[in-house]
Design an enzyme around this catalytic site. Structure first.
Site, PDB file in Angstrom:
ATOM      1  N   TYR A   1       1.085  -1.277  -0.017  1.00 33.40           N
ATOM      2  CA  TYR A   1       0.041  -0.009  -0.131  1.00 33.40           C
ATOM      3  C   TYR A   1       0.961   1.181   0.054  1.00 33.40           C
ATOM      4  O   TYR A   1       1.928   1.266   0.881  1.00 33.40           O
ATOM      5  CB  TYR A   1      -0.830  -0.028   1.156  1.00 33.40           C
TER       6      TYR A   1
ATOM      7  N   GLU B   1      -3.700   7.429  -3.559  1.00 34.83           N
ATOM      8  CA  GLU B   1      -3.346   6.225  -3.311  1.00 34.83           C
ATOM      9  C   GLU B   1      -3.177   5.151  -4.067  1.00 34.83           C
ATOM     10  O   GLU B   1      -3.734   5.188  -5.343  1.00 34.83           O
ATOM     11  CB  GLU B   1      -4.493   5.724  -2.413  1.00 34.83           C
TER      12      GLU B   1
END
Length: 377
Positions: free
Chosen positions: A101, A189
């Site tokens: 991530y 993101e």
């Protein structure tokens, strides 16, 4: 402002972040055309402005054209958290060895952009933060220097032990940070960032949010904006001189002044209720603003009661009362309303409202309690 995954992918590609190829499709027929020249494994992904697509069945692997067409038939028109899927992407599938991530947010506490990375990619980062916060590494980026090469490499080494892989990731981190700055983002993101068996680092999903107040200098982003029903209300409210934000509760709020609006919502929560919105009509004494505000409030199907809390300074309470009476003459709602007026011309305003039979109270706490009571009845 939010954008779809395919739009985030396009921005990533523009800045040189490695992203698998994809084709945007709006119909099954377009999927057939797209798959005519594809003979490898693909992913069919719903394009909606909410999360949870995978859990809802909006992401499917397809080995053949027939598989892709079948997946498209199942996904197009699907409801995902209240959003109807009207388009999908056919993306090249990536062989994944490990998922990570990477995200950038604006941190008010540190007054900086914060880079977050985790080896627990592919799942909602909020869940990781809740259950295993130690697995998320955060780095506050100095706005004067930006994300320097050695800093990006050091952060990448927390995810990748191999230097070559870490350098690939560091390059992606720096490019993502540049995107964040250039586009006035509030969130950028990549989840997941993946490592493939041939040791390439790829971004296979992207999510971006942008600062609405900066859109005047982002014409390219403004051109691709796809506002949902709630955002359209917020845009309409802004054009009418109102500040409106939709929330999840059932008690509509109309207040003058942002501070009083926040205190009003807190008061509703204190007594066990849930505010349906933030709505600040501002400091002017224009009755039309009250009419516009009531139209926006009562268009929310979740609203079961309305609390109007006005402290008259520049705003005159009698003007608010006139606007409310005009609005109710037009709208003819059965939703209960409680009004608290205090300050400039409050007595005149209350006298006007007394003729309508609307419940009026003297204090903010009384208004909150009454609104909650009315919402239950």
């Amino acid at each position: 402002m939010k954008i779809h995954e395919y739009q985030a992918r396009d921005i990533f590609k523009k800045y040189g972040i490695p992203v698998p190829n994809h084709v945007l499709c709006h119909s099954v027929e377009e999927v057939k055309q797209a798959m005519a020249n594809i003979d490898h494994l693909v992913v069919v992904k719903a394009q909606v402005l909410v999360g949870g697509r995978g859990k809802a069945g909006g992401v499917k692997l397809a080995k053949t054209k027939a598989d892709a067409v079948k997946a498209a038939e199942q996904i197009l028109g699907m409801d995902i958290k209240g959003c109807t899927v009207e388009k999908i992407i056919i993306a090249d599938a990536a062989d994944i060895e490990k998922e990570y991530y990477v995200g950038l947010i604006s941190d008010r506490n540190s007054k900086s952009v914060t880079l977050m990375v985790s080896a627990e990619g592919g799942v909602e980062i909020e869940e990781v933060a809740k259950t295993n916060p130690e697995l998320i590494y955060k780095f506050n980026i100095d706005s004067q220097t930006g994300l320097l090469d050695f800093q990006a490499r050091n952060i990448a080494m927390k995810l990748f032990k191999d230097v070559k892989q870490a350098r690939q990731a560091a390059d992606i981190f720096q490019k993502l940070y540049q995107i964040y700055l250039d586009t006035d983002s509030t969130l950028a993101e990549i989840n997941p960032l993946v490592l493939t068996p041939d040791k390439k680092v790829l971004a296979i999903d992207g999510k971006m949010n942008f600062d609405d107040n900066a859109l005047f200098r982002q014409p390219e982003l403004l051109a691709i904006r796809e506002a949902d029903e709630d955002e359209l209300k917020e845009i309409d409210a802004k054009e009418k001189g109102l500040s409106y934000i939709k929330l999840d509760g059932n008690i509509g709020c109309m207040v003058n002044g942002a501070g009083l609006a926040m205190a009003t919502m807190d008061m509703i929560k204190l007594y066990g209720g849930n505010p349906a919105n933030f709505l600040d009509i501002g400091g002017s004494s224009n009755p039309q603003k009250v009419v516009d505000a009531m139209n926006i409030l009562l268009s929310d199907k979740n609203v079961e009661a309305v609390m109007i809390n006005i402290f008259g300074g520049i705003t005159r309470c009698d003007d608010v009362a006139r606007g409310l009476i005009t609005a109710l003459d037009v709208i003819k709602t059965k939703i209960p309303i409680v009004v608290r007026l205090s300050g400039t011309n409050a007595e005149e305003g209350l006298a006007l409202l007394k003729q309508t039979g609307l419940p009026t109270v003297g204090t903010m706490s009384e208004a909150a309690k009454k609104a909650i009571e009315l919402s239950k009845s």
